[in-house]
Design an enzyme around this catalytic site. Structure first.
Site: not given
Length: 324
Positions: A10-11, A31-32, A74, A105, A144
């Site tokens: 993303g940006f 990232d998806n 997001s 973890r 959002y």
């Protein structure tokens, strides 16, 4: 350090990855690609300290031992989160929880990219971190707003109950290279329209205000926050307040465009005012923006002009999804 950055295509997160690599860290980017672009990472293909994994962080995921987790995954532009409402809520809740589990973890530092949208249409001006906001929890923007408000609550819960070393940055309007055209954000919309000689679309009468921070300044603030010991939210943004109409006029001046300004109805729940109180960032981090709006606009216009000349399909991050 070995650092996990979600939403890396993303940006903002792609710029963050650049900065972390410049500091000498190893970056694992995930990232998806629902709204991100691999093109934002093309320059890192030969970088041995960068690894990219295509994955949805709402699903089980283990990157192996990491020293820090920067959670930026997001949809962030109005056009994206209005189309991907359920996905936006899921990544803010399920995705954030999974990233916090990874931080717990591996005993890693965790930084959440939150938003000024947590303040909604603010009744307090300028907005300080102590203001709780004026948000419509069932309006069209709520997917959002509420995803980020939940993410903040979850980050604080993991800090309080699980002792995870968390940070929360509330990001105000940011602009610069790697925004994509027509994404519903003010600067990218105006620059795209102006450079193509199209009318600039101002919603309402243009009297609503925003405060625009150049991406390089914002990333510097994020790195400063990560290096601090502050666990509560910190505003990062430029306190120089402009009306939307003034912004449109500045874009026309910088680009030399002959575009006219046209007016359309104001979207539902569109904030009428937005200006950060950055006293906390100044005091705690020694940070404030350095790049002027005019200079940032020139840099951004150069990038958008290059994209238009290349004819690249840089007009939407939304990709068709299989199985819903």
């Amino acid at each position: 350090m070995r650092i996990l950055v979600s939403g890396v295509a993303g940006f903002l997160a792609s710029h963050l990855a650049d900065a972390l690599l410049e500091q000498g860290h190893h970056v694992v980017g995930v990232d998806n690609l629902s709204t991100g672009f691999l093109e934002n990472l093309d320059h890192l293909r030969s970088q041995s300290r960068f690894t990219f994994e295509e994955h949805d962080i709402c699903d089980p995921y283990d990157p192996g031992p990491v020293d820090a987790v920067y959670n930026f995954a997001s949809p962030a532009s109005p056009n994206d989160y209005m189309q991907l409402g359920i996905e936006t809520l899921r990544v803010g809740s399920e995705g954030t929880t999974r990233m916090l589990e990874i931080a717990e973890r591996y005993n890693a530092k965790f930084l959440l990219a939150s938003t000024s949208e947590c303040y909604g249409d603010p009744l307090e001006h300028p907005q300080s971190e102590s203001y709780w906001g004026n948000v419509n929890p069932v309006g069209p923007r709520s997917v959002y707003d509420e995803s980020k408000r939940f993410a903040e609550a979850m980050a604080m819960a993991y800090h309080r109950y699980r002792k995870v070393d968390t940070r929360i940055v509330r990001i105000f309007n940011t602009y610069g290279p790697r925004l994509y055209a027509g994404d519903g954000r003010v600067i990218s919309n105006f620059l795209t329209q102006a450079l193509q000689g199209e009318p600039l679309t101002v919603y309402g009468d243009g009297s609503q205000t925003r405060s625009f921070c150049y991406v390089g300044d914002l990333i510097a603030g994020i790195l400063a926050l990560a290096a601090s010991q502050e666990h509560l939210p910190v505003n990062l943004g430029n306190p120089e307040e402009l009306t939307i109409l003034e912004c449109a006029q500045a874009v026309i001046a910088v680009t030399g465009s002959k575009s006219k300004i046209v007016y359309e109805n104001l979207p539902i729940d569109d904030p009428t005012r937005r200006k950060p109180d950055i006293t906390k960032a100044r005091t705690l981090l020694g940070w404030e923006p350095k790049i002027s709006f005019a200079d940032g606009l020139r840099r951004s216009a150069h990038y958008f002009q290059m994209k238009l000349q290349q004819g690249l399909p840089y007009t939407s991050g939304i990709k068709p999804r299989v199985n819903g």
